[in-house]
Design an enzyme around this catalytic site. Structure first.
Site, short mmCIF file in Angstrom:
data_model
loop_
_atom_site.label_atom_id
_atom_site.label_comp_id
_atom_site.label_asym_id
_atom_site.label_seq_id
_atom_site.Cartn_x
_atom_site.Cartn_y
_atom_site.Cartn_z
N THR A 42 -4.96 1.48 10.44
CA THR A 42 -4.28 0.19 11.04
C THR A 42 -2.78 0.30 10.47
O THR A 42 -2.65 0.69 9.80
CB THR A 42 -4.96 -0.88 10.24
OG1 THR A 42 -4.23 -2.09 10.71
CG2 THR A 42 -5.02 -0.96 8.99
N GLN A 43 -1.98 -0.41 11.71
CA GLN A 43 -0.59 -0.58 11.38
C GLN A 43 -0.35 -1.63 10.34
O GLN A 43 0.76 -1.82 9.89
CB GLN A 43 0.22 -0.33 12.41
CG GLN A 43 -0.12 -1.38 13.77
CD GLN A 43 0.74 -1.40 14.91
OE1 GLN A 43 1.52 -2.09 15.12
NE2 GLN A 43 0.54 -0.42 15.26
N CYS A 44 -1.35 -2.48 9.90
CA CYS A 44 -1.00 -3.42 9.01
C CYS A 44 -1.16 -3.04 7.54
O CYS A 44 -1.57 -1.79 7.30
CB CYS A 44 -2.36 -4.47 8.93
SG CYS A 44 -2.70 -5.28 10.27
N THR A 92 2.60 2.35 -0.73
CA THR A 92 3.47 2.27 0.52
C THR A 92 4.68 1.72 0.04
O THR A 92 4.68 0.82 -0.85
CB THR A 92 2.92 1.44 1.59
OG1 THR A 92 1.70 1.70 1.95
CG2 THR A 92 3.80 1.44 2.75
N ASP A 133 17.18 14.60 -1.92
CA ASP A 133 16.97 13.15 -1.64
C ASP A 133 15.45 13.32 -0.85
O ASP A 133 15.04 14.49 -0.21
CB ASP A 133 17.81 12.81 -0.67
CG ASP A 133 17.73 11.27 0.04
OD1 ASP A 133 18.66 10.42 -0.38
OD2 ASP A 133 16.49 10.99 0.48
N SER A 134 14.60 12.47 -1.26
CA SER A 134 12.95 12.68 -0.83
C SER A 134 12.95 12.76 0.83
O SER A 134 12.18 13.15 1.09
CB SER A 134 12.42 11.39 -1.44
OG SER A 134 12.45 10.32 -0.86
N SER A 135 14.16 12.28 1.51
CA SER A 135 13.98 12.30 2.96
C SER A 135 13.91 13.75 3.33
O SER A 135 13.67 13.99 4.46
CB SER A 135 15.07 11.53 3.42
OG SER A 135 15.13 10.06 3.09
N ASP A 161 12.04 6.97 -1.34
CA ASP A 161 11.83 6.87 0.16
C ASP A 161 10.52 7.65 0.63
O ASP A 161 9.62 7.09 1.53
CB ASP A 161 12.80 7.33 0.71
CG ASP A 161 14.24 6.46 0.65
OD1 ASP A 161 14.15 5.44 0.03
OD2 ASP A 161 15.23 7.02 1.11
N THR A 204 17.35 9.15 -6.17
CA THR A 204 18.28 8.16 -6.76
C THR A 204 18.62 8.38 -8.31
O THR A 204 19.70 8.11 -8.71
CB THR A 204 18.27 6.82 -6.16
OG1 THR A 204 18.26 6.74 -4.94
CG2 THR A 204 19.12 5.94 -6.87
#
Ligand code: ASP
Length: 342
Positions: free
Chosen positions: A278-280, A167, A59-61, A92, A15
């Site tokens: 972990t997904q936390c 993250t 775009d980083s995607s 992203d 961006t």
């Protein structure tokens, strides 16, 4: 501060350097020189800035491991000639790229700072200018002729983080990143507040070693309570897969049903490396703390401790080409290589 640090500003896309397509109204990458002309403030910095633009900024995607390799090679080619590097990248997938790069650059002893923005640089309310200017300052920070930052960092909205601890947590707020398991390295206010104890200070005289190989035969499986036996078995039988990040519940917990444990056990016996993450967003895996993780420990899942998924997938892609025997792989994965885990 060293007077004239030489900084290489590398533009990969995102961006920060995009403009609105007048026809479709969607954002697309534009010319890097135009970007620089939008920040006359850069001339006020005492650093010597040179630029390098990817021929096809995106775009980083759309960024993948082949782009990570290209980026690592650019840093390698310019490493001796520059004091620090600033990488402009879409937010992203910035944590994925920056984490992978941290593993690829062994014995790094200069700053490599990733940054980007939520709004394009030409936008009236843009966050790009502050992010870019402070990133350049951070990359040029020296103390007694030694760089203050000797690792891969990610600077966004007044904070410099260890990149492989980050993250993206918000698609809208300027404060788009978090590092829940590790404190910021620098906080920027009126002054730059350096958090010395959290800086990576590995003293090495060894030259930079750039790892050029990444293996993308990997996947992430996020557990959810109703995951069906057939689905998991199908995923684990994906023909070419060599490594899996298993995103588990809480402190590394999962179902205890036999079909579940057996499916993972068989995959491990086939030589697939499976990492328990972990997904936390914060906290750590503690295999064996609950009965619901005891069976995962027994079958030999790799303990991802407090690593992020982004860093875990990068570490997996980095380690797989080394062709290590399962237990050696497990031991090394469970060791912090670049400060990515406790
Ligand atoms: N979609 C953009 C990208 O990641 C968002 C950004 O730059 O922040 O490239």
């Amino acid at each position: 501060m060293k007077k004239q640090a030489k900084i290489l500003l590398i533009y990969t896309g995102g961006t920060i350097g995009m403009i609105k397509d007048p026809i479709t109204n969607s954002l697309k990458a534009f010319n890097f020189d135009q970007l620089l002309s939008k920040i006359p403030e850069l001339k006020l910095l005492s650093h010597h800035i040179e630029t390098y633009s990817f021929s096809d900024p995106k775009d980083s995607s759309d960024f993948d491991h082949t782009d990570y390799i290209d980026l690592a090679k650019v840093i390698e080619a310019h490493y001796d000639a520059f004091d620090g590097f600033v990488v402009l990248h879409g937010s992203d997938t910035m944590s994925y790229t920056a984490s992978a790069i941290s593993f690829m650059l062994e014995n790094l002893s200069k700053p490599v700072i990733f940054t980007g923005s939520q709004l394009p640089i030409g936008d009236l309310r843009t966050d790009a200018k502050e992010n870019l200017i402070t990133s350049i300052q951070v990359a040029g920070l020296y103390n007694k002729d030694k760089p203050v930052i000797k690792e891969v960092g990610l600077y966004f909205e007044y904070k410099l983080y260890r990149a492989n601890r980050t993250t993206k947590i918000n698609a809208e707020h300027f404060e788009a990143f978090e590092s829940l398991n590790y404190p910021p390295l620098i906080e920027s206010g009126v002054n730059l507040k350096i958090n010395k104890p959290s800086l990576r200070d590995v003293v090495t005289k060894k030259p930079l070693k750039v790892h050029h190989e990444l293996d993308n035969r990997v996947m992430i499986i996020k557990l959810f309570p109703s995951l069906a036996k057939e689905t998991l078995e199908h995923l684990l039988e994906t023909p070419h897969i060599r490594g899996i990040i298993l995103e588990t519940f809480g402190s590394g917990n999962s179902k205890t049903e036999t079909w579940f444990t057996n499916a993972l056990d068989q995959a491990i016996k086939k030589g697939i490396h499976i990492v328990n993450v972990t997904q936390c967003s914060g906290g750590s895996v503690e295999m064996g703390k609950y009965e619901t993780s005891e069976q995962l420990k027994k079958i030999g899942l790799i303990d991802g401790k407090d690593i992020t998924t982004e860093a875990a997938i990068g570490k997996l892609m980095y380690m797989l080409p080394k062709k290590l025997e399962y237990n050696v792989f497990k031991t090394i994965f469970e060791t912090s290589l670049r400060g990515e885990m406790k």
